[in-house]
Design an enzyme around this catalytic site. Structure first.
Site, PDB file in Angstrom:
ATOM      1  N   TYR A   5     -12.092   1.489  -6.389  1.00 54.34           N
ATOM      2  CA  TYR A   5     -11.673   0.341  -5.604  1.00 54.34           C
ATOM      3  C   TYR A   5     -10.880   0.729  -4.365  1.00 54.34           C
ATOM      4  O   TYR A   5      -9.848   0.134  -4.042  1.00 54.34           O
ATOM      5  CB  TYR A   5     -10.909  -0.662  -6.468  1.00 54.34           C
ATOM      6  CG  TYR A   5     -11.206  -2.079  -6.002  1.00 54.34           C
ATOM      7  CD1 TYR A   5     -11.600  -2.310  -4.685  1.00 54.34           C
ATOM      8  CD2 TYR A   5     -11.133  -3.167  -6.855  1.00 54.34           C
ATOM      9  CE1 TYR A   5     -11.910  -3.555  -4.229  1.00 54.34           C
ATOM     10  CE2 TYR A   5     -11.438  -4.436  -6.404  1.00 54.34           C
ATOM     11  CZ  TYR A   5     -11.814  -4.616  -5.087  1.00 54.34           C
ATOM     12  OH  TYR A   5     -12.117  -5.866  -4.626  1.00 54.34           O
ATOM     13  N   THR A  44      -4.260   1.619  -8.484  1.00 56.54           N
ATOM     14  CA  THR A  44      -2.944   2.226  -8.276  1.00 56.54           C
ATOM     15  C   THR A  44      -2.973   2.826  -6.863  1.00 56.54           C
ATOM     16  O   THR A  44      -4.036   2.984  -6.285  1.00 56.54           O
ATOM     17  CB  THR A  44      -2.714   3.354  -9.298  1.00 56.54           C
ATOM     18  OG1 THR A  44      -3.765   4.307  -9.147  1.00 56.54           O
ATOM     19  CG2 THR A  44      -2.692   2.809 -10.715  1.00 56.54           C
ATOM     20  N   VAL A  49       2.119   7.220  -9.854  1.00 57.07           N
ATOM     21  CA  VAL A  49       3.180   7.654 -10.770  1.00 57.07           C
ATOM     22  C   VAL A  49       2.562   8.541 -11.857  1.00 57.07           C
ATOM     23  O   VAL A  49       1.635   8.124 -12.549  1.00 57.07           O
ATOM     24  CB  VAL A  49       3.880   6.436 -11.419  1.00 57.07           C
ATOM     25  CG1 VAL A  49       4.956   6.888 -12.399  1.00 57.07           C
ATOM     26  CG2 VAL A  49       4.479   5.536 -10.343  1.00 57.07           C
ATOM     27  N   GLY A  60      -3.329  -4.603  -5.399  1.00 55.80           N
ATOM     28  CA  GLY A  60      -3.820  -4.617  -6.782  1.00 55.80           C
ATOM     29  C   GLY A  60      -3.422  -5.889  -7.515  1.00 55.80           C
ATOM     30  O   GLY A  60      -4.104  -6.306  -8.467  1.00 55.80           O
ATOM     31  N   GLY A  69       0.810  -1.230   0.000  1.00 57.09           N
ATOM     32  CA  GLY A  69       0.000   0.000   0.000  1.00 57.09           C
ATOM     33  C   GLY A  69       0.828   1.257   0.000  1.00 57.09           C
ATOM     34  O   GLY A  69       0.666   2.099   0.870  1.00 57.09           O
ATOM     35  N   HIS A 124      -4.067   6.923  -3.313  1.00 55.86           N
ATOM     36  CA  HIS A 124      -4.274   7.591  -2.023  1.00 55.86           C
ATOM     37  C   HIS A 124      -3.052   8.412  -1.618  1.00 55.86           C
ATOM     38  O   HIS A 124      -3.138   9.277  -0.767  1.00 55.86           O
ATOM     39  CB  HIS A 124      -4.553   6.538  -0.928  1.00 55.86           C
ATOM     40  CG  HIS A 124      -3.362   5.708  -0.597  1.00 55.86           C
ATOM     41  ND1 HIS A 124      -2.978   4.612  -1.328  1.00 55.86           N
ATOM     42  CD2 HIS A 124      -2.423   5.848   0.373  1.00 55.86           C
ATOM     43  CE1 HIS A 124      -1.879   4.099  -0.816  1.00 55.86           C
ATOM     44  NE2 HIS A 124      -1.521   4.831   0.221  1.00 55.86           N
ATOM     45  N   GLY A 150      -5.582   2.600   3.304  1.00 53.11           N
ATOM     46  CA  GLY A 150      -6.294   2.512   2.022  1.00 53.11           C
ATOM     47  C   GLY A 150      -6.444   3.838   1.326  1.00 53.11           C
ATOM     48  O   GLY A 150      -5.983   4.012   0.205  1.00 53.11           O
ATOM     49  N   ARG A 195       6.760  -5.315 -11.086  1.00 52.36           N
ATOM     50  CA  ARG A 195       5.496  -5.767 -10.468  1.00 52.36           C
ATOM     51  C   ARG A 195       4.787  -6.760 -11.386  1.00 52.36           C
ATOM     52  O   ARG A 195       4.212  -7.740 -10.930  1.00 52.36           O
ATOM     53  CB  ARG A 195       4.559  -4.590 -10.195  1.00 52.36           C
ATOM     54  CG  ARG A 195       5.156  -3.475  -9.391  1.00 52.36           C
ATOM     55  CD  ARG A 195       5.285  -3.885  -7.930  1.00 52.36           C
ATOM     56  NE  ARG A 195       5.763  -2.772  -7.134  1.00 52.36           N
ATOM     57  CZ  ARG A 195       5.137  -2.275  -6.086  1.00 52.36           C
ATOM     58  NH1 ARG A 195       4.011  -2.788  -5.668  1.00 52.36           N
ATOM     59  NH2 ARG A 195       5.643  -1.257  -5.427  1.00 52.36           N
ATOM     60  N   CYS A 232     -11.062 -16.270   4.307  1.00 53.25           N
ATOM     61  CA  CYS A 232     -12.381 -16.389   3.689  1.00 53.25           C
ATOM     62  C   CYS A 232     -13.319 -15.464   4.442  1.00 53.25           C
ATOM     63  O   CYS A 232     -13.003 -15.022   5.544  1.00 53.25           O
ATOM     64  CB  CYS A 232     -12.894 -17.821   3.707  1.00 53.25           C
ATOM     65  SG  CYS A 232     -13.334 -18.418   5.325  1.00 53.25           S
TER      66      CYS A 232
HETATM   67  P1  NAD Z   1       1.102  -0.658  -4.102  1.00 54.94           P
HETATM   68  O1  NAD Z   1       1.726   0.672  -3.841  1.00 54.94           O
HETATM   69  O2  NAD Z   1       1.776  -1.882  -3.631  1.00 54.94           O
HETATM   70  O3  NAD Z   1       0.848  -0.813  -5.663  1.00 54.94           O
HETATM   71  C1  NAD Z   1       0.376   0.219  -6.495  1.00 54.94           C
HETATM   72  C2  NAD Z   1       0.803  -0.092  -7.910  1.00 54.94           C
HETATM   73  O4  NAD Z   1       0.295   0.906  -8.785  1.00 54.94           O
HETATM   74  C3  NAD Z   1       2.318  -0.100  -8.071  1.00 54.94           C
HETATM   75  O5  NAD Z   1       2.698  -1.331  -8.625  1.00 54.94           O
HETATM   76  C4  NAD Z   1       2.597   1.066  -8.985  1.00 54.94           C
HETATM   77  O6  NAD Z   1       3.697   0.840  -9.834  1.00 54.94           O
HETATM   78  C5  NAD Z   1       1.304   1.174  -9.754  1.00 54.94           C
HETATM   79  N1  NAD Z   1       1.037   2.509 -10.290  1.00 54.94           N
HETATM   80  C6  NAD Z   1       1.149   3.690  -9.660  1.00 54.94           C
HETATM   81  N2  NAD Z   1       0.762   4.682 -10.456  1.00 54.94           N
HETATM   82  C7  NAD Z   1       0.406   4.115 -11.617  1.00 54.94           C
HETATM   83  C8  NAD Z   1      -0.111   4.617 -12.825  1.00 54.94           C
HETATM   84  N3  NAD Z   1      -0.316   5.931 -12.992  1.00 54.94           N
HETATM   85  N4  NAD Z   1      -0.387   3.751 -13.835  1.00 54.94           N
HETATM   86  C9  NAD Z   1      -0.175   2.417 -13.675  1.00 54.94           C
HETATM   87  N5  NAD Z   1       0.316   1.886 -12.555  1.00 54.94           N
HETATM   88  C10 NAD Z   1       0.584   2.724 -11.538  1.00 54.94           C
HETATM   89  O7  NAD Z   1      -0.367  -0.536  -3.510  1.00 54.94           O
HETATM   90  P2  NAD Z   1      -1.435  -1.694  -3.260  1.00 54.94           P
HETATM   91  O8  NAD Z   1      -1.177  -2.317  -1.957  1.00 54.94           O
HETATM   92  O9  NAD Z   1      -1.550  -2.546  -4.464  1.00 54.94           O
HETATM   93  O10 NAD Z   1      -2.758  -0.819  -3.102  1.00 54.94           O
HETATM   94  C11 NAD Z   1      -3.275  -0.107  -4.216  1.00 54.94           C
HETATM   95  C12 NAD Z   1      -4.334   0.871  -3.779  1.00 54.94           C
HETATM   96  O11 NAD Z   1      -5.511   0.182  -3.390  1.00 54.94           O
HETATM   97  C13 NAD Z   1      -3.917   1.719  -2.578  1.00 54.94           C
HETATM   98  O12 NAD Z   1      -4.429   3.024  -2.740  1.00 54.94           O
HETATM   99  C14 NAD Z   1      -4.589   1.044  -1.442  1.00 54.94           C
HETATM  100  O13 NAD Z   1      -4.785   1.920  -0.363  1.00 54.94           O
HETATM  101  C15 NAD Z   1      -5.877   0.615  -2.076  1.00 54.94           C
HETATM  102  N6  NAD Z   1      -6.432  -0.525  -1.376  1.00 54.94           N
HETATM  103  C16 NAD Z   1      -7.708  -0.846  -1.561  1.00 54.94           C
HETATM  104  C17 NAD Z   1      -8.247  -1.901  -0.900  1.00 54.94           C
HETATM  105  C18 NAD Z   1      -9.634  -2.269  -1.072  1.00 54.94           C
HETATM  106  O14 NAD Z   1     -10.249  -2.646  -0.151  1.00 54.94           O
HETATM  107  N7  NAD Z   1     -10.134  -2.202  -2.240  1.00 54.94           N
HETATM  108  C19 NAD Z   1      -7.500  -2.651  -0.026  1.00 54.94           C
HETATM  109  C20 NAD Z   1      -6.201  -2.319   0.118  1.00 54.94           C
HETATM  110  C21 NAD Z   1      -5.664  -1.284  -0.572  1.00 54.94           C
END
Ligand code: NAD
Length: 557
Positions: A323, A265, A275, A179, A53, A268, A493, A202, A411
């Site tokens: 999401y 992505t 990026v 993601g 995250g 947050h 998140g 990734r 689960c």
């Molecule tokens: P992470 O930082 O591990 O991964 C984010 C990915 O997005 C990275 O691989 C990065 O290279 C890529 N990225 C960034 N900007 C980009 C762009 N412009 N185009 C394409 N790729 C891009 O984060 P994560 O743990 O995978 O979490 C992703 C997001 O989802 C966070 O904002 C997190 O808070 C949120 N999240 C949501 C839930 C949910 O319940 N739905 C749960 C956890 C996290």
């Protein structure tokens, strides 16, 4: 003797087996789960103590990590360690039934509750961003979110496509810690996915763990492959190297409108997560360090472009949903006034489950033996044969999920089911069918544990989206019920200032005392979710409370 080294970066791995290094299983579990969060198989960037995250960390810095380990190794069975933003700050004498660890991460007073102030404190070494399960030591790799994502896409399929994504194309972005679960959860629901990711590493990682099927060299090929798979009604996930803020508008230009559009992505966090478009990836990483102000501005502008493209796809027929990464909130700050025109995934798909106390229930085998997880899978399938979606998940997970770090499973279970499962697990340990204690916890994304107006509590019926009292009550409930460790965080998140949430973990070591603690926590924790939703006026939650004997003054009496 546990070899963990001191004061330097090193690969970290949790000890396994039945031998204790600490003075009790609760401390041992906390120690193993802290180490497991930083296992390179599990965490995203352990050298920087980052688990997932964006900037979500397990400990504030390496000296604090060493101090955490040292303290846990010496912690008595009537002591409680206090952790403030990833640093152990005190050890108190409590009693045997109290939690061994209490954690508060990244909480700020309202007026100062924003990234700017957080980063000032972070720079001074006074704070740490704990995300949800990073700073509370119960991260189990992409599987944790895989199941939640599977549930979300299954609910979406129920709502829009007669329960199946067969022949449907989902476009999304981000193959990070969370993601990365998207491609496999779409294909588990029989759909086709194109996932845009800016970091080649990734993509490679998700291919290696079989969460992602394949890649495409360019957008045209990706579109062609997706259309073909959809026409053949074959599940397929395709990784595409690129920036979502560029790729989505290009799709629109080419009249490619997917059936479903979303994004994961790290939007947050405009500095350490997202990026910006228009600059090569490596240059963007340099700018992040050298000119953070410029980087943040470009990042937010790109998010506006990204969000506008999602809105256009929605206007042209795609099912769009946010999401949980606050892309809409960020775009709103850069003039996308209609950003909220597409819903968050909770009101769209998850809230009805919350009204029955359903939520992410997860556990890990401290033995390190995957056979222990197989035994728990089997026990749950036998105990809950009527939960067909859960049974399908457990069977597919056993086949498709690669364990990352300690073997673990997740689960969704509801009120009355989680404590039943907890007792079953404790009995499995007591009987020796499972070799060492099981750690049982959950995500902070749960029915009663979180206040997050752009995610879990978006568009509550009574407008109580931002009321954080509920999350605090949930936190206090798990302490009062006998958790092994409890945590309270800000900003998981969706970023600092946008959410407050609690986590709890218990340990089933096979003892009678563990049975009481585990079942009490697992009964009361989801009960707070039903109470919260009943209070907000959700009829289903009121019905659940009445049917299950949960006392809510003024509602059930
Ligand atoms: P992470 O930082 O591990 O991964 C984010 C990915 O997005 C990275 O691989 C990065 O290279 C890529 N990225 C960034 N900007 C980009 C762009 N412009 N185009 C394409 N790729 C891009 O984060 P994560 O743990 O995978 O979490 C992703 C997001 O989802 C966070 O904002 C997190 O808070 C949120 N999240 C949501 C839930 C949910 O319940 N739905 C749960 C956890 C996290």
């Amino acid at each position: 003797q546990l070899q963990i080294g001191c004061g330097r970066k090193r690969p970290v791995k949790a000890p396994t087996g039945t031998e204790l290094h600490c003075k009790g299983w609760l401390q041992e579990a906390a120690l193993r789960m802290l180490l497991n969060n930083l296992d390179p198989e599990n965490g995203e960037n352990p050298d920087e103590l980052i688990v997932y995250g964006g900037y979500g960390k397990a400990a504030r810095n390496w000296p604090c990590f060493d101090a955490l380990v040292r303290t846990l190794l010496g912690l008595e069975n009537n002591q409680t360690m206090l952790v403030q933003s990833g640093k152990p700050v005190g050890v108190l004498t409590t009693h045997e039934h109290a939690p061994r660890v209490l954690i508060a991460n990244s909480n700020l007073v309202g007026k100062w509750d924003n990234w700017e102030h957080f980063y000032e404190l972070d720079k001074k070494g006074l704070m740490m961003y704990g995300q949800m399960t990073a700073g509370s030591w119960i991260y189990i790799g992409s599987q944790g979110i895989l199941q939640g994502t599977y549930e979300t896409f299954a609910s979406l399929a129920d709502r829009h496509y007669q329960g199946d994504l067969k022949g449907k194309i989902v476009v999304t972005a981000g193959l990070g810690g969370m993601g990365g679960a998207q491609p496999l959860s779409v294909t588990m629901n029989n759909g086709v996915a194109i996932i845009v990711e800016v970091d080649e590493k990734r993509i490679q990682r998700r291919l290696e763990t079989a969460y992602l099927d394949t890649t495409a060299p360019d957008l045209d090929t990706a579109m062609k492959m997706a259309r073909q798979a959809a026409a053949d009604k074959k599940p397929l996930s395709i990784g595409l190297l690129g920036n979502a803020a560029e790729v989505l508008p290009a799709m629109l230009e080419k009249n490619f409108i997917p059936d479903v559009i979303t994004d994961q992505t790290s939007a947050h966090d405009e500095l350490n997560g997202y990026v910006p478009m228009g600059i090569p990836y490596e240059k963007a990483l340099l700018m992040r360090k050298q000119d953070p102000e410029k980087y943040k501005e470009l990042s937010l502008k790109s998010m506006a472009t990204h969000c506008r493209a999602i809105l256009k796809m929605q206007a042209r027929g795609a099912v769009a949903f946010d999401y949980g990464n606050n892309l809409r909130g960020q775009a709103l700050t850069r003039g996308v006034t209609n950003a909220m025109d597409y819903p968050g995934f909770t009101p769209a798909f998850i809230r009805p489950l919350f009204c029955e106390g359903e939520g992410p229930f997860r556990w890990a085998a401290l033995s390190g033996d995957p056979a222990d997880i197989e035994a728990t899978d089997q026990a749950l399938i036998e105990a809950f044969p009527y939960k067909t979606r859960m049974v399908r998940w457990l069977e597919m997970a056993a086949e498709k999920v690669t364990h990352m770090g300690l073997p673990a499973r997740i689960c969704w279970l509801g009120y009355g089911e989680r404590d039943k499962a907890g007792k079953i697990f404790n009995d499995l340990v007591a009987s020796g069918k499972v070799k060492a204690p099981l750690v049982i916890g959950r995500d902070h994304l749960d029915c009663g544990s979180v206040a997050s107006p752009y995610r879990e509590t978006e568009a509550m019926k009574d407008g109580s989206d931002a009321v954080a009292d509920w999350a605090l009550l949930n936190c206090m409930t798990s302490v009062a019920s006998g958790s092994a460790w409890t945590s309270f965080h800000d900003g998981g998140g969706v970023g600092i200032g946008y959410a407050m949430h609690a986590g709890q973990v218990t340990v089933a070591d096979g003892s009678k005392e563990a049975e009481l603690r585990v079942t009490t926590v697992l009964r009361n924790d989801p009960a707070t979710g039903i109470i919260r939703h009943a209070d907000a006026g959700y009829e289903k939650a009121v019905e659940t409370a009445r049917a299950r004997g949960i006392i809510i003054p003024g509602i059930t009496d």
